[in-house]
Motif scaffolding. Structure first.
Motif, mmCIF file in Angstrom:
data_model
loop_
_atom_site.group_PDB
_atom_site.id
_atom_site.type_symbol
_atom_site.label_atom_id
_atom_site.label_comp_id
_atom_site.label_asym_id
_atom_site.label_seq_id
_atom_site.Cartn_x
_atom_site.Cartn_y
_atom_site.Cartn_z
ATOM 1 N N ILE A 154 0.836 -1.205 0.000
ATOM 2 C CA ILE A 154 0.000 0.000 0.000
ATOM 3 C C ILE A 154 0.869 1.252 0.000
ATOM 4 N N ILE A 155 2.025 1.191 0.642
ATOM 5 C CA ILE A 155 2.942 2.335 0.619
ATOM 6 C C ILE A 155 3.466 2.556 -0.792
ATOM 7 N N LYS A 156 3.861 1.471 -1.459
ATOM 8 C CA LYS A 156 4.358 1.586 -2.833
ATOM 9 C C LYS A 156 3.286 2.126 -3.762
ATOM 10 N N GLN A 157 2.062 1.700 -3.570
ATOM 11 C CA GLN A 157 0.964 2.204 -4.397
ATOM 12 C C GLN A 157 0.774 3.701 -4.160
ATOM 13 N N HIS A 158 0.877 4.131 -2.905
ATOM 14 C CA HIS A 158 0.675 5.543 -2.571
ATOM 15 C C HIS A 158 1.756 6.436 -3.171
ATOM 16 N N VAL A 159 3.010 5.981 -3.135
ATOM 17 C CA VAL A 159 4.103 6.804 -3.665
ATOM 18 C C VAL A 159 4.412 6.497 -5.123
ATOM 19 N N ASP B 260 -9.046 3.703 8.748
ATOM 20 C CA ASP B 260 -8.744 4.375 7.483
ATOM 21 C C ASP B 260 -8.150 5.764 7.687
ATOM 22 N N ASP B 261 -8.602 6.482 8.699
ATOM 23 C CA ASP B 261 -8.071 7.822 8.955
ATOM 24 C C ASP B 261 -6.594 7.777 9.344
ATOM 25 N N LEU B 262 -6.249 6.828 10.190
ATOM 26 C CA LEU B 262 -4.848 6.699 10.594
ATOM 27 C C LEU B 262 -3.980 6.224 9.441
ATOM 28 N N ASP C 214 10.160 0.843 4.646
ATOM 29 C CA ASP C 214 9.859 0.179 5.910
ATOM 30 C C ASP C 214 10.254 1.078 7.085
ATOM 31 N N THR C 215 11.384 1.747 6.960
ATOM 32 C CA THR C 215 11.822 2.685 7.997
ATOM 33 C C THR C 215 10.829 3.827 8.135
ATOM 34 N N TYR C 216 10.360 4.369 7.006
ATOM 35 C CA TYR C 216 9.359 5.445 7.044
ATOM 36 C C TYR C 216 8.060 4.968 7.679
ATOM 37 N N SER C 217 7.666 3.740 7.364
ATOM 38 C CA SER C 217 6.440 3.183 7.929
ATOM 39 C C SER C 217 6.546 3.074 9.446
ATOM 40 N N LEU D 63 0.128 7.471 5.511
ATOM 41 C CA LEU D 63 0.542 7.490 4.102
ATOM 42 C C LEU D 63 0.915 8.905 3.664
ATOM 43 N N LEU D 64 0.198 9.908 4.159
ATOM 44 C CA LEU D 64 0.543 11.294 3.822
ATOM 45 C C LEU D 64 1.901 11.668 4.404
ATOM 46 N N LEU D 65 2.191 11.207 5.614
ATOM 47 C CA LEU D 65 3.513 11.457 6.200
ATOM 48 C C LEU D 65 4.614 10.840 5.342
#
Length: 137
Positions: A12-17, A74-76, A31-34, A81-83
């Motif tokens: 999901i992170i890869k999809q977002h970025v 979903d909010d979190l 992974d570190t960012y997550s 993901l925005l961070l």
């Protein structure tokens, strides 16, 4: 220090970025960012994040023992993901600015400012047929 499993899945992170799922060069960094986003949310809320309620630590009777447990909603997910996206976007911008000549960057910034100004001017002068629309089914 024991590393916790990231709450956000790498897919999901890869999809977002906008990274291809099979591109693995930045997996450790993402992974570190997550984990950093998870820690930020946990520190700000004073609660420990869990992906599902099934992950809560439980006593022998099956009752949750962590009174500060928080299920990732979903909010979190969106906030985290925005961070992550803002950090990734800043890195992309930095890499791009190192490769382009300053004159091109100024022209690009001017074009963006003019487009935003044109859109704002259009919004001031153009009025839709109906400001509010309610559809009843």
């Amino acid at each position: 220090m024991r590393r916790r499993h990231p709450v956000l899945e790498l897919d999901i992170i890869k999809q977002h970025v906008r990274l291809e799922p099979d591109f693995e060069d930045d997996d450790t960094l993402l992974d570190t960012y997550s984990n950093a986003a998870r820690r930020l949310v946990e520190n700000r809320t004073g609660r420990k994040l869990y992906a599902t309620a099934a992950e809560f630590p439980k006593d022998g009777d099956g009752n949750p023992t962590d009174e500060n447990a928080l299920v990732l909603d979903d909010d979190l997910v969106t906030a985290m993901l925005l961070l992550i996206g803002s950090v990734t976007g800043a890195q992309i911008g930095t890499r791009l600015s190192m490769k382009l000549r300053p004159e091109y960057l100024r022209v690009l910034l001017a074009a963006i400012v003019l487009l935003v100004a044109a859109r704002m001017a259009l919004g001031l002068g153009w009025r839709p047929d109906e400001i509010f629309t309610i559809e009843v089914r």
